[in-house]
Design a protein around this motif. Structure first.
Motif, PDB file in Angstrom:
ATOM      1  N   ALA A   1      39.821  48.816  58.783  1.00 16.86           N
ATOM      2  CA  ALA A   1      39.226  47.484  58.634  1.00 16.86           C
ATOM      3  C   ALA A   1      40.275  46.392  58.817  1.00 16.86           C
ATOM      4  N   ASN A   2      39.784  45.231  59.115  1.00 19.00           N
ATOM      5  CA  ASN A   2      40.673  44.125  59.448  1.00 19.00           C
ATOM      6  C   ASN A   2      41.633  43.750  58.345  1.00 19.00           C
ATOM      7  N   PHE A   3      41.261  44.084  57.133  1.00 16.81           N
ATOM      8  CA  PHE A   3      42.031  43.568  56.027  1.00 16.81           C
ATOM      9  C   PHE A   3      43.416  44.201  55.950  1.00 16.81           C
ATOM     10  N   VAL A   4      43.553  45.390  56.508  1.00 19.84           N
ATOM     11  CA  VAL A   4      44.816  46.100  56.378  1.00 19.84           C
ATOM     12  C   VAL A   4      46.010  45.320  56.929  1.00 19.84           C
ATOM     13  N   PRO A   5      45.925  44.843  58.193  1.00 17.22           N
ATOM     14  CA  PRO A   5      47.076  44.072  58.689  1.00 17.22           C
ATOM     15  C   PRO A   5      47.366  42.856  57.825  1.00 17.22           C
TER      16      PRO A   5
ATOM     17  N   ILE B   1      50.993  40.141  53.996  1.00 14.70           N
ATOM     18  CA  ILE B   1      51.269  39.575  52.674  1.00 14.70           C
ATOM     19  C   ILE B   1      52.380  40.355  52.001  1.00 14.70           C
ATOM     20  N   PHE B   2      52.344  41.663  52.198  1.00 14.72           N
ATOM     21  CA  PHE B   2      53.376  42.492  51.599  1.00 14.72           C
ATOM     22  C   PHE B   2      54.743  42.105  52.156  1.00 14.72           C
ATOM     23  N   ALA B   3      54.802  41.915  53.468  1.00 16.87           N
ATOM     24  CA  ALA B   3      56.061  41.503  54.092  1.00 16.87           C
ATOM     25  C   ALA B   3      56.505  40.163  53.503  1.00 16.87           C
ATOM     26  N   ALA B   4      55.559  39.244  53.352  1.00 18.08           N
ATOM     27  CA  ALA B   4      55.908  37.934  52.812  1.00 18.08           C
ATOM     28  C   ALA B   4      56.437  38.062  51.389  1.00 18.08           C
ATOM     29  N   SER B   5      55.815  38.960  50.605  1.00 17.07           N
ATOM     30  CA  SER B   5      56.270  39.087  49.220  1.00 17.07           C
ATOM     31  C   SER B   5      57.671  39.697  49.172  1.00 17.07           C
ATOM     32  N   MET B   6      57.964  40.617  50.094  1.00 23.80           N
ATOM     33  CA  MET B   6      59.305  41.180  50.117  1.00 23.80           C
ATOM     34  C   MET B   6      60.318  40.110  50.529  1.00 23.80           C
ATOM     35  N   LEU B   7      59.900  39.272  51.472  1.00 25.54           N
ATOM     36  CA  LEU B   7      60.756  38.172  51.908  1.00 25.54           C
ATOM     37  C   LEU B   7      61.061  37.267  50.713  1.00 25.54           C
TER      38      LEU B   7
ATOM     39  N   PHE C   1      51.998  44.911  45.971  1.00 22.45           N
ATOM     40  CA  PHE C   1      52.068  46.357  46.166  1.00 22.45           C
ATOM     41  C   PHE C   1      50.915  47.061  45.455  1.00 22.45           C
ATOM     42  N   SER C   2      50.564  46.581  44.269  1.00 23.00           N
ATOM     43  CA  SER C   2      49.515  47.302  43.555  1.00 23.00           C
ATOM     44  C   SER C   2      48.170  47.113  44.245  1.00 23.00           C
ATOM     45  N   VAL C   3      47.978  45.966  44.892  1.00 22.65           N
ATOM     46  CA  VAL C   3      46.759  45.804  45.696  1.00 22.65           C
ATOM     47  C   VAL C   3      46.808  46.745  46.898  1.00 22.65           C
ATOM     48  N   VAL C   4      47.972  46.779  47.557  1.00 24.39           N
ATOM     49  CA  VAL C   4      48.127  47.687  48.695  1.00 24.39           C
ATOM     50  C   VAL C   4      47.893  49.116  48.237  1.00 24.39           C
ATOM     51  N   ASN C   5      48.496  49.439  47.119  1.00 21.45           N
ATOM     52  CA  ASN C   5      48.393  50.780  46.559  1.00 21.45           C
ATOM     53  C   ASN C   5      46.933  51.140  46.306  1.00 21.45           C
ATOM     54  N   ALA C   6      46.207  50.200  45.718  1.00 20.25           N
ATOM     55  CA  ALA C   6      44.814  50.479  45.394  1.00 20.25           C
ATOM     56  C   ALA C   6      43.952  50.488  46.654  1.00 20.25           C
TER      57      ALA C   6
ATOM     58  N   ALA D   1      32.542  30.169  52.545  1.00 18.66           N
ATOM     59  CA  ALA D   1      33.813  30.575  51.972  1.00 18.66           C
ATOM     60  C   ALA D   1      33.773  32.042  51.589  1.00 18.66           C
ATOM     61  N   ASP D   2      32.681  32.451  50.969  1.00 16.95           N
ATOM     62  CA  ASP D   2      32.612  33.832  50.526  1.00 16.95           C
ATOM     63  C   ASP D   2      32.462  34.804  51.676  1.00 16.95           C
ATOM     64  N   ALA D   3      31.681  34.424  52.660  1.00 19.38           N
ATOM     65  CA  ALA D   3      31.380  35.375  53.718  1.00 19.38           C
ATOM     66  C   ALA D   3      32.571  35.627  54.624  1.00 19.38           C
ATOM     67  N   GLY D   4      33.177  34.596  55.107  1.00 19.06           N
ATOM     68  CA  GLY D   4      34.180  34.849  56.114  1.00 19.06           C
ATOM     69  C   GLY D   4      35.499  34.192  55.823  1.00 19.06           C
ATOM     70  N   TRP D   5      35.427  33.216  55.015  1.00 15.55           N
ATOM     71  CA  TRP D   5      36.559  32.377  54.807  1.00 15.55           C
ATOM     72  C   TRP D   5      37.505  32.933  53.777  1.00 15.55           C
ATOM     73  N   ALA D   6      36.927  33.784  52.937  1.00 15.19           N
ATOM     74  CA  ALA D   6      37.650  34.201  51.745  1.00 15.19           C
ATOM     75  C   ALA D   6      38.981  34.830  52.090  1.00 15.19           C
ATOM     76  N   ARG D   7      38.989  35.628  53.142  1.00 12.34           N
ATOM     77  CA  ARG D   7      40.229  36.325  53.455  1.00 12.34           C
ATOM     78  C   ARG D   7      41.328  35.323  53.790  1.00 12.34           C
ATOM     79  N   GLU D   8      40.970  34.361  54.677  1.00 10.33           N
ATOM     80  CA  GLU D   8      41.972  33.369  55.057  1.00 10.33           C
ATOM     81  C   GLU D   8      42.395  32.542  53.853  1.00 10.33           C
ATOM     82  N   ARG D   9      41.389  32.218  53.027  1.00  3.69           N
ATOM     83  CA  ARG D   9      41.712  31.417  51.863  1.00  3.69           C
ATOM     84  C   ARG D   9      42.674  32.172  50.959  1.00  3.69           C
ATOM     85  N   PHE D  10      42.383  33.459  50.763  1.00  4.33           N
ATOM     86  CA  PHE D  10      43.220  34.282  49.914  1.00  4.33           C
ATOM     87  C   PHE D  10      44.641  34.340  50.453  1.00  4.33           C
ATOM     88  N   VAL D  11      44.732  34.670  51.748  1.00  2.00           N
ATOM     89  CA  VAL D  11      46.053  34.787  52.354  1.00  2.00           C
ATOM     90  C   VAL D  11      46.782  33.456  52.257  1.00  2.00           C
TER      91      VAL D  11
END
Lengths: 118, 885
Positions: free
Chosen positions: B338-342, B347-353, B111-116, B750-760
């Motif tokens: 931007a793409n990152f929002v969905p 992730i937020f849904a997963a954390s609530m789950l 949530f705090s990431v979403v919030n920020a 990894a940094d350019a495009g992969w990072a998001r998937e890796r993070f998720v």
């Protein structure tokens, strides 16, 4: 001499507050004096239970309708005196009006019923 | 009701209680006096008065109730009682608190990431007026780059408080042991003032540091991060000199922590020279951002900019398409879109789950414990505790668990969050703010709300089930069928949700693997890129520079373990490579649209990064020395320009190759800008991993020698271990030539495009692991409590001759049924939710491989966790069991 308990009238729900506030109209009194005043003035018909009196007094105080302070009684002892606050006075007027129209209504109904019966 | 009066009373509680005592004693004395006055003896009067008064304890209690804090007194009592109970069973309390702590920490952290990221994305003042300028080309949004003159014209329109150009680039910091690459943000000198960024120390640069038409002053502003890492946060940094790209820059200021916290390390003013040579081909042109004047909306700005854009289109038709319309977008909206929002939402849904799972688990633990405490509740009920009172007590217990969990979780979140943020891709979350305020008021409120909600969710069902008076429970020690049914229901629900979470994670992991294996079009394994920056004004003759590069190539190729080497004049490695360039194709209207990604490479590039040749051929080394005007295109370009498959043999023209430039670009002698296409190669991502490949054209790097050259190497072992030998090889050619950045292609990827998937994926993996743990704990507690409850029953059955196998069956069977039911429910749920989740394109929940794997993992974990208590059931000694009670 106190009358036998059977002759006494049970207090109606919610009327105790009214009686206490009414009693305090004449001036500050402590708990025992309030109970005595109610008993005497009602010609011993109404007996306030101590178990109801003090919770009621404290509830009235919590609502801001009476204020309490420690004073010396006429016998020179420390007693908790209750007096009516302006808010309590206002509350009393409202309650009194309600009580009067209520008792008038009840009397009217009973009178009508008595006439029909006769 | 006057609340404050009650609070006041609460504060002088002791006084109030003794006052009441005195008041009642006074009453008693008055009554005694009254009766004595009426003529009875002292003793009789006292007795009568006491009778009349009634039970003073009860009266005092009732009166205290009128003070209005009974609820609070009871609450405090419940809390004390709950604490005592927890102390008696620390295993239970610990498990429950940790479950909720992790659940709440995950939810709060996300949530705090979403919030920020979504709610407070930027630290800049009055952010809503900051816009990005773009072009609207017949409905299609396109990026805008402007030259110095155009920037000045934009500033003079009166639409903006200020407009600034920006660029990001790597600079080489020398003067230390090894040259170091520093991520640099260029702003036209007014940029920081337009954004409203204050200095923490010193000053930020302003217009005077880089006026239009002049060389900017060599000054540099440090980000907080760079200041910490390179100057240890010492104020003496001001006035120091940094050697960047062999120039001396003076440090004039340091920025506060929240500005540019994630990406650039230093900021320097952009040179705003008027350079007619480059203006026309768009080489010295930069993206623009601006601050709208107060009261000007983006739409109004677009209208008022139209005449200027018409003029631009007339002056520079190569960069501005016909009928161009300005596009003004608020940066806040851009980021939200931007793409990152969905992804964040997912992730937020997963954390609530996950939190829900933790609640279900605590619920199960509470139920199991409640079964063991049935006797206690029955006794309390029998002693006159009302149902509401019991429910309240149980809810206080779960509230206490949740609040402790939340506090722990918040503390954990405070420490763990920065680590999580490090996993975030640098471009995915707006600059700044994230590291500055990881925990603020909304986050705290959210967490407190979660604690309350989880207390209700996990406490309500046990509270309702145990508050029902069951006096018989004191007698029966073998029973609890009802509550065991509740266990199994909860267990099934928990398993179902766990399956959903595991399936989601599995799908994400498969996406990641798939992304890595299939769509790259090249092989990044064991490939590294080193970059070389020639000193300014060195090797200014084409032949000289060509010879230098050739020597470099040969030297590095001779390094042991280097399998092959290629040269490229711009970062020649996907997923981002090359630069947009104008390509004229005879017979086709290319105004505006005639651009392709130009990559200037040596012939062995394709072999080195393993991009397959589809048709035709690649030029040979001997050809490239003779500067043949040949080109190779990617499949996308071949398909888009020549759908009839006739790319090979076609000729295209690139105007960039006609004009003579300056020292940083030396065209080969005799270039006329025409190229013949001789081959088609496979597509690779060139504008980011998530975008479809853009048309791309590869030409020999020798036709235009840049002062920056990239060495791309494929090695036979871990490439980064070769950093030193590569540096040494370069230095045998020129001892003063630094090698700037050496990066593995895989890490760039990894940094350019992969990072998001890796993070998720990492986050989801963490969630899934925890969910699995919760399921195991839940199952273990269900089976082991069921064994405890039925201890006597099992003992009797064994005494009557039941075999151990039967007992184990009896102990485990209901739980196994619950697991199987939960599994199927979870599978159904995953398949059912697939369409919803598919919107975020994080993989396919329907994937049978994932579903089967998930079911297997869960089932095995479940069986193991059931086996331990079942084993206990099997080893019951009938005699012992019968002796209990």
């Amino acid at each position: 001499m106190a009358r036998p308990a059977t002759d006494r009238v049970e207090l109606l729900q919610g009327t105790l507050d009214l009686l206490i506030l009414g009693t305090l109209l004449a001036g500050p009194r402590h708990g025992h004096a309030i109970a005595g005043h109610i008993r005497r003035t009602s010609e011993e018909l109404l007996q306030v239970e101590t178990g109801s009196l003090y919770p009621a007094l404290h509830r009235l105080e919590a609502n801001g309708w009476v204020a309490a302070s420690w004073q010396l009684s006429d016998k020179g002892k420390r007693a908790r005196y209750y007096r009516l606050t302006p808010a309590g006075r206002k509350h009393l007027v409202g309650e009194q009006g309600r009580w009067e129209s209520m008792s008038r209504a009840i009397q009217l109904i009973l009178k009508a019923a008595g006439q029909e019966g006769a | 009701m006057p609340f404050w009066r009650r609070v006041g009373w609460l504060l002088e509680r002791k006084q109030k209680v003794s006052d009441l005592q005195e008041e009642l004693e006074f009453h008693l004395e008055e009554e005694t006096d009254a009766r004595r006055d009426a003529g009875v003896t002292e003793a009789q009067a006292r007795r009568a008065a006491r009778l009349d008064l009634g039970n003073p304890v009860v009266i005092a209690d009732d009166t205290r109730a009128a003070w209005g804090w009974t609820v609070w007194e009871q609450f405090a009592e419940d809390v004390r009682y709950a604490l005592r109970t927890f102390r008696r069973s620390p295993g239970f309390a610990g498990t429950a608190v940790v479950s909720l702590a992790v659940g709440i920490a995950a939810a709060t952290g996300v949530f705090s990431v979403v919030n920020a990221a979504l709610l407070h994305p930027f630290p800049f003042a009055d952010i809503n007026r900051i816009v990005t300028l773009g072009m609207n080309d017949k409905g299609k949004p396109r990026g805008l780059s402007v030259t110095t003159r155009e920037l000045v014209a934009l500033q003079d329109t009166g639409v903006f408080d200020g407009a600034f150009a920006w660029n990001t680039y790597d600079m080489t910091l020398t003067g230390e042991d090894f040259p170091e690459t520093v991520r640099t943000q260029y702003f036209s000198a007014n940029g920081l003032n337009v954004l409203g960024v204050p200095p923490l120390l010193g000053r930020v640069f302003d217009e005077a540091d880089g006026p239009a038409g002049e060389q900017a002053r060599r000054v540099v502003v440090l980000t907080y991060r760079f200041w910490q890492s390179h100057f240890g946060g010492r104020p003496e940094a001001l006035g120091q000199t940094l050697h960047l790209n062999r120039e001396s820059y003076t440090v004039i200021g340091v920025l506060p922590r929240q500005y540019f916290a994630t990406d650039p390390e230093i900021l320097v003013p952009l040179d705003l020279k008027f350079d007619p040579t480059f203006a026309s081909v768009g080489d010295r042109a930069w993206p623009v951002q601006a601050r709208l004047k107060r009261g000007v909306t983006p739409r109004m700005a677009e209208q008022r900019l139209q005449p200027l854009f018409d003029q631009f289109a007339k002056e520079a038709p190569r960069r501005f398409p016909k009928e161009v319309r300005p596009l003004v977008r608020s940066v806040v909206e851009e980021e939200r879109a931007a793409n990152f929002v969905p992804t964040l939402v997912l992730i937020f849904a997963a954390s609530m789950l996950l939190l829900l799972l933790a609640c279900a688990n605590v619920s199960i633990l509470l139920l199991a414990r409640g079964t063991a405490r049935a006797q206690e509740f029955a006794v309390r009920g029998a002693l006159g505790a009302s149902r509401g009172r019991l429910i309240r007590q149980l809810l206080v217990e779960s509230l206490l668990l949740a609040v402790t969990g939340a506090a722990l979780g918040m503390a954990a979140g405070y420490w763990i969050l920065p680590a999580v943020l490090k996993l975030l891709p640098p471009d995915s979350v707006p600059v700044g703010s994230l590291l500055a305020v990881p925990v603020d008021v909304p986050v705290l409120l959210f967490s407190a709300g979660l604690a309350m909600a989880s207390a209700l969710v996990c406490g309500l069902s046990p509270a309702l089930s145990f508050s029902r008076p069951r006096l018989t429970a004191t007698v029966r020690t073998t029973a609890g069928v009802e509550s065991r049914r509740a266990h199994h229901l909860l267990l099934a629900a928990q398993i179902a949700l766990t399956v959903l979470l595991l399936a989601g994670t599995g799908a994400a992991v498969r996406v990641l693997i798939g992304l890595y294996q299939t769509s790259l079009g090249y092989d990044p394994h064991n490939v590294i890129i080193a970059s070389i920056n020639l000193p300014e004004n060195s090797h200014t003759e084409w032949a000289d520079r060509a010879a230098l590069y050739e020597r470099l190539r040969k030297q590095v190729a001779a390094v042991p373990q280097v399998e092959s080497i290629a040269l490229a004049s711009n970062s020649g490695i996907p997923p981002r490579s090359g630069q947009q360039s104008v390509v004229d194709v005879p017979g086709q209207d290319t105004t505006g649209g005639g651009t392709a990604i130009l990559q200037r490479i040596s012939a062995d590039y394709f072999a080195t990064v393993r991009i397959p040749l589809i048709r035709g051929r690649v030029w040979s080394d001997s050809e490239s020395a003779g500067t043949p005007h040949v080109a190779v295109v990617n499949q996308t370009m071949a398909r888009e320009l020549w759908p009839d498959d006739s790319a090979i043999g076609r000729r295209v023209r690139m105007p960039e190759y006609i004009r003579s430039t300056s020292y940083w670009r030396l065209p080969a002698p005799g270039s006329d800008g025409w190229f013949e296409i001789i081959g088609v190669v496979g597509d690779t991502p060139n504008v980011g991993l998530h975008e479809r490949p853009a048309p791309s054209i590869y030409v020999p790097y020798t036709l235009m020698l840049s002062d920056t050259q990239y060495l791309i190497l494929r090695t036979s072992r871990d490439p980064l271990s070769m950093t030193r030998s590569i540096r040494e090889a370069v230095q045998t050619v020129d001892p003063n030539q630094p090698v700037n950045a050496i990066r593995a292609a895989e890490s760039a990827l990894a940094d350019a495009g992969w990072a998001r998937e890796r993070f998720v994926t990492l986050l989801l993996l963490g969630f899934a692991a925890f969910a699995l743990m919760l399921a195991v704990v839940g199952l273990y507690s269900v089976v082991s409590y069921s064994v405890t409850c039925r201890f006597k029953e099992f003992g009797i059955r064994m005494a009557l001759g039941a075999g151990r196998r039967r007992i184990v069956n009896a102990a485990v069977q209901p739980a196994v049924l619950a697991i199987v039911a939960g599994l199927f429910a979870g599978l159904a749920l995953s398949v059912g939710l697939n369409t919803v989740v598919a919107q975020w394109s994080i993989g396919n929940l329907n994937d049978p491989v994932v579903l089967v794997a998930v079911s297997l993992v869960l089932f095995v974990a479940a069986m193991i966790s059931a086996a331990i208590p079942a084993n206990r059931a099997a080893s019951i000694q009938p005699v012992n069991a019968l002796r209990i009670d």
